[in-house]
Design a protein around this motif. Structure first.
Motif, PDB file in Angstrom:
ATOM      1  N   ARG A   1      44.203  23.352 -41.405  1.00 14.23           N
ATOM      2  CA  ARG A   1      43.498  24.598 -41.109  1.00 14.23           C
ATOM      3  C   ARG A   1      42.062  24.276 -40.715  1.00 14.23           C
ATOM      4  NH1 ARG A   1      41.660  29.602 -44.391  1.00 14.23           N
ATOM      5  NH2 ARG A   1      41.890  31.233 -42.820  1.00 14.23           N
ATOM      6  N   LEU A   2      41.609  24.940 -39.659  1.00 16.76           N
ATOM      7  CA  LEU A   2      40.284  24.680 -39.119  1.00 16.76           C
ATOM      8  C   LEU A   2      39.365  25.872 -39.318  1.00 16.76           C
ATOM      9  CD1 LEU A   2      41.332  23.151 -35.660  1.00 16.76           C
ATOM     10  CD2 LEU A   2      40.859  21.916 -37.783  1.00 16.76           C
ATOM     11  N   ALA A   3      38.076  25.592 -39.288  1.00 18.67           N
ATOM     12  CA  ALA A   3      37.054  26.633 -39.188  1.00 18.67           C
ATOM     13  C   ALA A   3      36.114  26.220 -38.069  1.00 18.67           C
ATOM     14  CB  ALA A   3      36.291  26.805 -40.498  1.00 18.67           C
ATOM     15  N   ALA A   4      35.414  27.186 -37.505  1.00 19.51           N
ATOM     16  CA  ALA A   4      34.451  26.887 -36.444  1.00 19.51           C
ATOM     17  C   ALA A   4      33.254  27.812 -36.605  1.00 19.51           C
ATOM     18  CB  ALA A   4      35.082  27.072 -35.067  1.00 19.51           C
ATOM     19  N   VAL A   5      32.065  27.238 -36.466  1.00 17.61           N
ATOM     20  CA  VAL A   5      30.824  28.017 -36.492  1.00 17.61           C
ATOM     21  C   VAL A   5      30.354  28.145 -35.049  1.00 17.61           C
ATOM     22  CG1 VAL A   5      28.474  28.179 -37.378  1.00 17.61           C
ATOM     23  CG2 VAL A   5      30.271  27.128 -38.773  1.00 17.61           C
ATOM     24  N   LEU A   6      30.383  29.362 -34.547  1.00 17.41           N
ATOM     25  CA  LEU A   6      30.118  29.595 -33.126  1.00 17.41           C
ATOM     26  C   LEU A   6      29.042  30.648 -32.934  1.00 17.41           C
ATOM     27  CD1 LEU A   6      33.809  29.884 -31.812  1.00 17.41           C
ATOM     28  CD2 LEU A   6      32.400  27.816 -31.906  1.00 17.41           C
ATOM     29  N   ARG A   7      28.314  30.526 -31.831  1.00 17.58           N
ATOM     30  CA  ARG A   7      27.442  31.620 -31.394  1.00 17.58           C
ATOM     31  C   ARG A   7      28.318  32.781 -30.928  1.00 17.58           C
ATOM     32  NH1 ARG A   7      22.158  30.089 -30.534  1.00 17.58           N
ATOM     33  NH2 ARG A   7      21.774  27.829 -30.656  1.00 17.58           N
TER      34      ARG A   7
ATOM     35  N   ILE B   1      36.902  31.723 -37.772  1.00 16.13           N
ATOM     36  CA  ILE B   1      35.702  31.704 -36.934  1.00 16.13           C
ATOM     37  C   ILE B   1      34.549  32.392 -37.657  1.00 16.13           C
ATOM     38  CG2 ILE B   1      34.699  32.505 -34.775  1.00 16.13           C
ATOM     39  CD1 ILE B   1      37.363  32.130 -33.455  1.00 16.13           C
ATOM     40  N   ILE B   2      33.474  31.643 -37.809  1.00 12.69           N
ATOM     41  CA  ILE B   2      32.261  32.126 -38.459  1.00 12.69           C
ATOM     42  C   ILE B   2      31.168  32.207 -37.402  1.00 12.69           C
ATOM     43  CG2 ILE B   2      30.551  31.662 -40.269  1.00 12.69           C
ATOM     44  CD1 ILE B   2      32.758  29.828 -41.560  1.00 12.69           C
ATOM     45  N   SER B   3      30.444  33.321 -37.369  1.00 11.72           N
ATOM     46  CA  SER B   3      29.397  33.486 -36.360  1.00 11.72           C
ATOM     47  C   SER B   3      28.144  34.060 -37.013  1.00 11.72           C
ATOM     48  CB  SER B   3      29.877  34.422 -35.244  1.00 11.72           C
ATOM     49  OG  SER B   3      28.964  34.445 -34.173  1.00 11.72           O
ATOM     50  N   LEU B   4      26.993  33.591 -36.545  1.00 10.94           N
ATOM     51  CA  LEU B   4      25.716  34.039 -37.076  1.00 10.94           C
ATOM     52  C   LEU B   4      25.042  34.980 -36.095  1.00 10.94           C
ATOM     53  CD1 LEU B   4      26.217  30.964 -38.140  1.00 10.94           C
ATOM     54  CD2 LEU B   4      23.812  31.075 -38.802  1.00 10.94           C
ATOM     55  N   ASP B   5      24.203  35.866 -36.633  1.00 16.02           N
ATOM     56  CA  ASP B   5      23.286  36.564 -35.753  1.00 16.02           C
ATOM     57  C   ASP B   5      22.585  35.527 -34.882  1.00 16.02           C
ATOM     58  OD1 ASP B   5      23.908  38.965 -36.930  1.00 16.02           O
ATOM     59  OD2 ASP B   5      22.039  39.171 -38.048  1.00 16.02           O
TER      60      ASP B   5
ATOM     61  N   CYS C   1      27.916  39.106 -34.502  1.00 18.17           N
ATOM     62  CA  CYS C   1      29.324  38.689 -34.520  1.00 18.17           C
ATOM     63  C   CYS C   1      30.223  39.756 -33.919  1.00 18.17           C
ATOM     64  CB  CYS C   1      29.736  38.394 -35.957  1.00 18.17           C
ATOM     65  SG  CYS C   1      31.456  37.882 -36.141  1.00 18.17           S
ATOM     66  N   ASP C   2      30.838  39.449 -32.811  1.00 22.07           N
ATOM     67  CA  ASP C   2      31.846  40.305 -32.184  1.00 22.07           C
ATOM     68  C   ASP C   2      33.094  39.464 -31.985  1.00 22.07           C
ATOM     69  OD1 ASP C   2      30.738  42.883 -31.773  1.00 22.07           O
ATOM     70  OD2 ASP C   2      29.461  42.069 -30.194  1.00 22.07           O
ATOM     71  N   GLY C   3      34.161  39.780 -32.690  1.00 17.06           N
ATOM     72  CA  GLY C   3      35.408  39.066 -32.472  1.00 17.06           C
ATOM     73  C   GLY C   3      35.630  37.872 -33.361  1.00 17.06           C
ATOM     74  N   GLY C   4      34.704  37.572 -34.291  1.00 18.96           N
ATOM     75  CA  GLY C   4      34.916  36.485 -35.225  1.00 18.96           C
ATOM     76  C   GLY C   4      35.541  36.990 -36.512  1.00 18.96           C
ATOM     77  N   ASP C   5      35.752  36.069 -37.457  1.00 19.79           N
ATOM     78  CA  ASP C   5      36.340  36.453 -38.743  1.00 19.79           C
ATOM     79  C   ASP C   5      35.268  36.769 -39.788  1.00 19.79           C
ATOM     80  OD1 ASP C   5      39.212  36.009 -38.132  1.00 19.79           O
ATOM     81  OD2 ASP C   5      38.551  33.950 -37.828  1.00 19.79           O
ATOM     82  N   ILE C   6      34.156  36.025 -39.750  1.00 26.24           N
ATOM     83  CA  ILE C   6      33.058  36.238 -40.690  1.00 26.24           C
ATOM     84  C   ILE C   6      31.754  36.243 -39.904  1.00 26.24           C
ATOM     85  CG2 ILE C   6      31.767  35.260 -42.635  1.00 26.24           C
ATOM     86  CD1 ILE C   6      34.371  33.990 -43.614  1.00 26.24           C
ATOM     87  N   GLY C   7      30.918  37.232 -40.136  1.00 23.35           N
ATOM     88  CA  GLY C   7      29.606  37.290 -39.503  1.00 23.35           C
ATOM     89  C   GLY C   7      28.511  37.088 -40.535  1.00 23.35           C
ATOM     90  N   ILE C   8      27.538  36.222 -40.214  1.00 24.63           N
ATOM     91  CA  ILE C   8      26.386  35.999 -41.085  1.00 24.63           C
ATOM     92  C   ILE C   8      25.244  36.855 -40.550  1.00 24.63           C
ATOM     93  CG2 ILE C   8      24.861  34.314 -42.140  1.00 24.63           C
ATOM     94  CD1 ILE C   8      27.808  33.805 -42.717  1.00 24.63           C
ATOM     95  N   GLU C   9      24.759  37.777 -41.369  1.00 25.54           N
ATOM     96  CA  GLU C   9      23.764  38.747 -40.924  1.00 25.54           C
ATOM     97  C   GLU C   9      22.361  38.296 -41.335  1.00 25.54           C
ATOM     98  OE1 GLU C   9      25.126  42.317 -42.773  1.00 25.54           O
ATOM     99  OE2 GLU C   9      26.947  42.437 -41.554  1.00 25.54           O
TER     100      GLU C   9
END
Length: 381
Positions: free
Chosen positions: A86-92, A115-119, A174-182
Motif C-alpha cells: 500500500r502506497l501513500a503520496a504527498v502531492l500539491r 493521497i495527502i495534500s497540503l494547502d 486539497c481537491d480530489g485527495g484523501d486527506i487535506g492538511i489545512e
C-alpha cells in the motif's frame, strides 16, 4: 471513523510536525512506502522520493517551494499495476488533479494509494528555487522561512515571487485527495488540521493517536477567499495579455518564436502521456528536398520547422486535461511563458464542456465520448 485530527506542532516548527505526521501515517495506517518531496542524499536539492523506511522521513520536506517535476507522472509509474504494497503520496493540489486525470486515462490507479495534500501557497521556478535555497544554511531553514511567510497574512517580504501558474491558480487547497492538511488562515496560532475527504482518508486518520482539532481557524475561509481574489485578478490580467499577444497566427508565431523543438514542455507535462509522440516519428523527419522547397516557396523558413504546429497539436491534444501546474514553462530553456498560453486555452476548451480537469475523479473527460447532439454547428450533423 475520524473526520479530522490536529497535528501537534512544537515551537511553531511545522516541518518537524509534518514529518511526525507522515511517520505516524506510515507506521499506523499500513503504508509500505510513501512518495514525498525530500532532500537528495547526494545534493542539496529536493525531488520526489519513494520512502519505505519511516526513519528516512527526516529527509521529507513537503513545505519546500521546490517543484522540479509534477509528481503525478511518478505516481502513475507506481500505480499502473499493483505495487505489492500500500502506497501513500504527498502531492500539491495541482499534482492531485493531474493524477486524477491520468487515472481517467488508464495511466494509474487510485486503489491502494492514499493521497495527502497540503494547502499550497505556490512554488518557485527551478532557477528561483536554487537561488533562494542557496541563500540559507540548509534546505530545512529555507523551507521553514518560506512556509512561515507564505502561510502568514504578513507581506511576502524578501521571498521570491512564486511562478505565474501558481499566482493564477484558483485551486490551492486539497481537491480530489484523501486527506487535506489545512494551513491557510490560522497564521500559525493553532496546530494544523488533517481533514479526511474520503473514506480511505477517514480510515487512515482513525488509526492515528492524534488529538481532535482545536477550535476551527476562524480566519481560514476569509483567508482562502482573499487568496482566490488576488489570484483571479492576476489570472484575468494574464489571460487578457495572452489573448492580445496571440490573437492572430502571426502573433501566435511571435509568442512561440523562441521554440527550438526541444520538447521539454511535452516531457514535463504531467498529462502528456503518449509513449510515442507523432512529432518524434518519421512523419516529421522531413526529406532534405522538402526543406529546400519550402524555403524557395517562402524565401526563408525557420529551422527547426514545425514549432508552431507542435504547440497547436499539443493544445488540441491535452488542453482539456491541463491542470495549470506550470511545468511546461519551468522546463522551457528559452523562458517562453507556455503555461500562461496553455491555461488560457484550457480555460476555453474545458469551459466549452463545463469540465474542470482533475477536480472530479468521476467526471468523464470531454474527449472520451461523443454526444450526437453536441455542437452540431461544428460537426455538421
Amino acid at each position: 471513523m475520524t473526520q479530522a485530527v490536529s497535528i501537534p506542532i512544537q515551537d511553531h516548527d511545522l516541518l518537524t510536525g509534518m514529518r511526525s505526521f507522515l511517520t505516524a501515517i506510515m507506521e499506523k495506517s499500513g503504508i509500505d512506502a510513501i512518495l514525498v518531496p525530500a532532500r537528495l542524499s547526494v545534493k542539496n536539492r529536493i525531488m520526489p522520493m519513494l520512502i519505505s523506511d519511516p526513519a528516512c522521513l527526516t529527509e521529507a520536506d513537503p513545505l519546500s517551494p521546490a517543484f522540479p517535476v509534477n509528481a503525478a507522472q511518478q505516481l502513475t509509474r507506481l500505480t499502473r499495476q499493483p505495487a505489492g504494497g500500500r502506497l501513500a503520496a504527498v502531492l500539491r493540489p495541482c499534482e492531485v488533479r493531474a493524477f486524477n486525470e491520468l487515472v481517467k486515462l488508464n495511466q494509474g490507479r487510485r486503489e491502494d494509494v492514499l493521497i495527502i495534500s497540503l494547502d499550497c501557497p505556490g512554488a518557485l521556478s527551478n532557477s528561483d528555487f536554487r537561488t533562494f535555497a542557496d541563500g540559507y544554511d540548509s534546505l530545512d531553514a529555507a523551507s521553514r522561512a518560506f512556509a512561515a511567510t507564505a502561510f502568514s497574512s504578513a507581506p511576502a517580504g524578501d521571498l521570491p515571487e512564486v511562478t505565474s501558474a501558481c499566482r493564477a491558480c484558483d485551486h490551492p487547497v486539497c481537491d480530489g485527495g484523501d486527506i487535506g492538511i489545512e494551513r491557510f488562515g490560522d497564521d500559525q496560532a493553532t496546530d494544523p488540521v488533517a481533514r479526511a475527504h474520503t473514506e480511505s482518508g477517514q480510515a487512515a486518520l482513525t488509526g492515528l493517536d492524534f488529538p481532535p482539532p482545536q477550535a476551527p481557524a476562524e480566519g481560514r475561509k476569509a483567508a482562502i477567499q482573499s487568496i482566490l481574489a488576488v489570484r483571479r485578478r492576476y489570472r484575468d490580467g494574464m489571460f487578457a495579455e495572452v489573448a492580445e499577444a496571440t490573437n492572430t497566427i502571426p502573433a501566435l508565431s511571435t509568442y512561440l518564436a523562441d521554440c527550438v523543438n526541444c520538447y521539454n514542455c511535452r516531457g514535463a507535462c504531467p498529462v502528456c502521456y503518449c509513449t510515442t509522440c507523432v512529432f518524434s516519428t518519421d512523419t516529421f523527419r522531413h526529406e532534405p528536398f522538402q526543406y529546400v522547397q519550402w524555403a524557395r516557396r517562402k524565401g526563408e523558413i525557420k529551422m527547426p520547422t514545425d514549432t508552431l504546429f507542435f504547440h497547436l497539436t499539443r493544445m488540441a491534444h491535452m488542453s482539456c486535461a491541463c491542470v495549470g501546474c506550470g511545468q511546461c514553462t519551468n522546463a522551457c530553456p528559452n523562458d517562453i511563458p507556455l503555461s500562461d498560453l496553455f491555461t488560457y486555452v484550457a480555460r476555453h476548451t474545458q469551459g466549452a464542456f463545463d469540465y474542470r480537469a482533475g477536480l472530479d475523479i468521476n467526471a468523464r473527460p470531454p474527449m472520451n465520448g461523443f454526444e450526437e447532439e453536441e455542437y452540431p454547428e461544428i460537426v455538421g450533423l
